[in-house]
Design a protein around this motif. Sequence first.
Motif, PDB file in Angstrom:
ATOM      1  N   ALA A   1      -7.220 -12.969   5.258  1.00 31.54           N
ATOM      2  CA  ALA A   1      -7.913 -13.157   6.531  1.00 31.54           C
ATOM      3  C   ALA A   1      -9.404 -12.896   6.353  1.00 31.54           C
TER       4      ALA A   1
ATOM      5  N   GLY B   1      -7.268   0.655   7.626  1.00 36.78           N
ATOM      6  CA  GLY B   1      -6.240   0.257   6.659  1.00 36.78           C
ATOM      7  C   GLY B   1      -5.676  -1.112   7.003  1.00 36.78           C
ATOM      8  N   LEU B   2      -5.530  -1.388   8.299  1.00 30.33           N
ATOM      9  CA  LEU B   2      -4.999  -2.690   8.716  1.00 30.33           C
ATOM     10  C   LEU B   2      -5.995  -3.808   8.402  1.00 30.33           C
TER      11      LEU B   2
ATOM     12  N   ASP C   1      -7.984  -3.828   5.805  1.00 32.94           N
ATOM     13  CA  ASP C   1      -7.806  -4.078   4.369  1.00 32.94           C
ATOM     14  C   ASP C   1      -6.555  -4.915   4.134  1.00 32.94           C
ATOM     15  N   MET C   2      -5.495  -4.541   4.841  1.00 33.51           N
ATOM     16  CA  MET C   2      -4.238  -5.267   4.696  1.00 33.51           C
ATOM     17  C   MET C   2      -4.459  -6.755   5.007  1.00 33.51           C
ATOM     18  N   ALA C   3      -5.097  -7.026   6.150  1.00 32.38           N
ATOM     19  CA  ALA C   3      -5.312  -8.415   6.546  1.00 32.38           C
ATOM     20  C   ALA C   3      -6.183  -9.141   5.526  1.00 32.38           C
ATOM     21  N   GLN C   4      -7.165  -8.425   4.998  1.00 33.02           N
ATOM     22  CA  GLN C   4      -8.058  -9.058   4.023  1.00 33.02           C
ATOM     23  C   GLN C   4      -7.302  -9.411   2.742  1.00 33.02           C
ATOM     24  N   VAL C   5      -6.441  -8.501   2.298  1.00 30.65           N
ATOM     25  CA  VAL C   5      -5.654  -8.779   1.095  1.00 30.65           C
ATOM     26  C   VAL C   5      -4.831 -10.050   1.278  1.00 30.65           C
ATOM     27  N   PHE C   6      -4.314 -10.236   2.492  1.00 33.95           N
ATOM     28  CA  PHE C   6      -3.484 -11.410   2.722  1.00 33.95           C
ATOM     29  C   PHE C   6      -4.301 -12.625   3.147  1.00 33.95           C
TER      30      PHE C   6
ATOM     31  N   PHE D   1       0.834  -1.204   0.000  1.00 35.27           N
ATOM     32  CA  PHE D   1       0.000   0.000   0.000  1.00 35.27           C
ATOM     33  C   PHE D   1       0.864   1.246   0.000  1.00 35.27           C
TER      34      PHE D   1
ATOM     35  N   ARG E   1       1.247   0.277   6.410  1.00 38.48           N
ATOM     36  CA  ARG E   1       0.225  -0.556   7.045  1.00 38.48           C
ATOM     37  C   ARG E   1       0.825  -1.720   7.819  1.00 38.48           C
TER      38      ARG E   1
ATOM     39  N   ARG F   1     -10.741 -13.897  11.561  1.00 39.86           N
ATOM     40  CA  ARG F   1      -9.313 -13.707  11.827  1.00 39.86           C
ATOM     41  C   ARG F   1      -8.918 -12.238  11.753  1.00 39.86           C
TER      42      ARG F   1
ATOM     43  N   PHE G   1      -6.921 -11.065  14.932  1.00 38.49           N
ATOM     44  CA  PHE G   1      -5.507 -10.713  14.750  1.00 38.49           C
ATOM     45  C   PHE G   1      -5.277  -9.215  14.671  1.00 38.49           C
ATOM     46  N   VAL G   2      -6.248  -8.473  14.170  1.00 37.23           N
ATOM     47  CA  VAL G   2      -6.000  -7.062  13.881  1.00 37.23           C
ATOM     48  C   VAL G   2      -6.841  -6.125  14.741  1.00 37.23           C
TER      49      VAL G   2
END
Lengths: 249, 272
Positions: free
Chosen positions: B171, B161-162, B164-169, A71, A75, B175, B179-180
């Motif tokens: 989760a 934003g975190l 979204d980050m977890a979802q991209v990877f 990003f 993040r 989770r 986790f977030v």
Amino acid sequence: MNLLELNRIGHAFFGRTVLQGISLGVARQEIVALIGPSGSGKSTLAHIAAGLVDPREGRIIRRYLRHAMVFQDPRLMPWATAADNIGFPLRLARVPRGMRRRLVADAALRAGLLPEDLGKYPSELSGGMRQRAAIARALATDPDFIYFDEPFTALDVALKRRMQDLVIEAAASARFAALFITHDLLEAIRISHRILVLDAGGRGIAGERLIPGNPGSRDDQAVFALRQDYLAADPLFAHIHDIDERLRP
Amino acid sequence: MNLFAASLDRLARLGRFLWSAWAGLAGLALIGALWQAGHEAYGDFILTAPLDTLAAAARLLHEGRAQDLLALTTARALAGFGLCALIGTAAGVAAGYSPATLRLSRPVLTLLLGVPPIAWIVLAMIWFGPSDMTVAVTILISATPLVFVGAVEGVVTRDRGLDDMAQVFGAGPVRRFLFVSARQISAQLFPALILALGSAFKVAIMAELLANAGGVGGALERARAMLDIAEALAWVSLAVAALIAVEYMLIRPVRAELERWREAAAPWGVKR
Ligand SMILES: Nc1ncnc2c1ncn2[C@@H]1O[C@H](COP(=O)(O)OP(=O)(O)O)[C@@H](O)[C@H]1O
Ligand SMILES: [Mg+2]
């Protein structure tokens, strides 16, 4: 066969159309740069392609096995060390702890992080180090497709160059395909095989240019000359710098 | 090797914690000095000397009855606190994720916070008589809104934003939450939990006193009836000591473990 295909994607936020009729494809091991002025809907498009946002219309075909994303802001989870942040996708993929540690060290090395940085928390890392950690996190699961959403915009010029080289090297050795979003034409020319220009109003792809040669094998002179050439003579790039997103309806 | 470094780090943090206890002791000494001054100005009958109070507290503890009463009150306070932590956190997290629920719960919250705890005690006394239930219900009603607001704040102010980050990877919602989001919620939740714990002790003693339900509150009421200021102050000190003990044994260690990164984020010299 394209790894990623977007067919006539359209999206609107609260009734305001942001994207309309976007179609594009990214082939195996191909780096495609998507450029467009700020506010033209690039991030939205990347989020749609990666499945973070459901588009209002259109079809997405993903033929890759695993994707990752870098990003604009790193993040990183502030409560986790760099190593735990980099290993997060591995943890989500249920990779056993011992193997995880090895993969994290490997990814960190490829992103240019020093082993002693791995135990630090994000707040103890510099801006460049944080973005390196974000890149390492994207590389950790060995994805075959990576989305980059203006990852280096916040970095200074010298650091930006180093990061671009890092992505070029990683792409050459790990053989992933990528959709690299940027609003920096020079960056797009250095990093990609092909440049797509998003229409300033998000209404389709305005055009595309194939960049001669391979990323990494182009010398600086040629890159600068091509950029000059594009900006001075190519109508496709005439407006990429002078759009004021506040004027959009 | 790694284990060694980790235990060394933990030891260092324990050392810093003990060192910070000196500052706390200095604060206590200041209060003691003011108390002594008050005692010398107004005499034994209004304000017993701090040392005499300590002696009275020691006597109460020594006689054995005090332990039982303190244990009873502490158990009641903890039961009420546990209930309110559970219900407040669950409801707050649910409301934080659902804007409609949040909008509905706002006026309810204002209403609950507007009613003085004493009114709840009276109502609970009528409903449940002088029992554990009266104390628990009063704590539940008066402290849950605090926890609820903390949990809601945690959910609402989390960094999306975190997510979204977890979802991209990869989760899923569960989770992503575990986790977030949970970590970010807990940062807002802990201050609220500490406040709620203090409030639970205070309300427990108040409810015991008014509902005549025994415990430290009951003992305080007897001291009042006999105009025994030394014993009253001794009970107050013991109750405060119990609260502090519970807070430092129960909540602070968990929080310190969860918030190590904040310490790392603090610049040199700010570490306490
Ligand atoms: N979550 C959102 N809600 C409402 N509007 C949004 C949202 N995200 C983006 N937008 C709007 O969509 C347009 C495109 O945004 P974005 O995709 O971030 O553009 P870019 O990445 O090209 O700068 C902007 O006008 C922005 O205000
Ligand atoms: Mg963007």
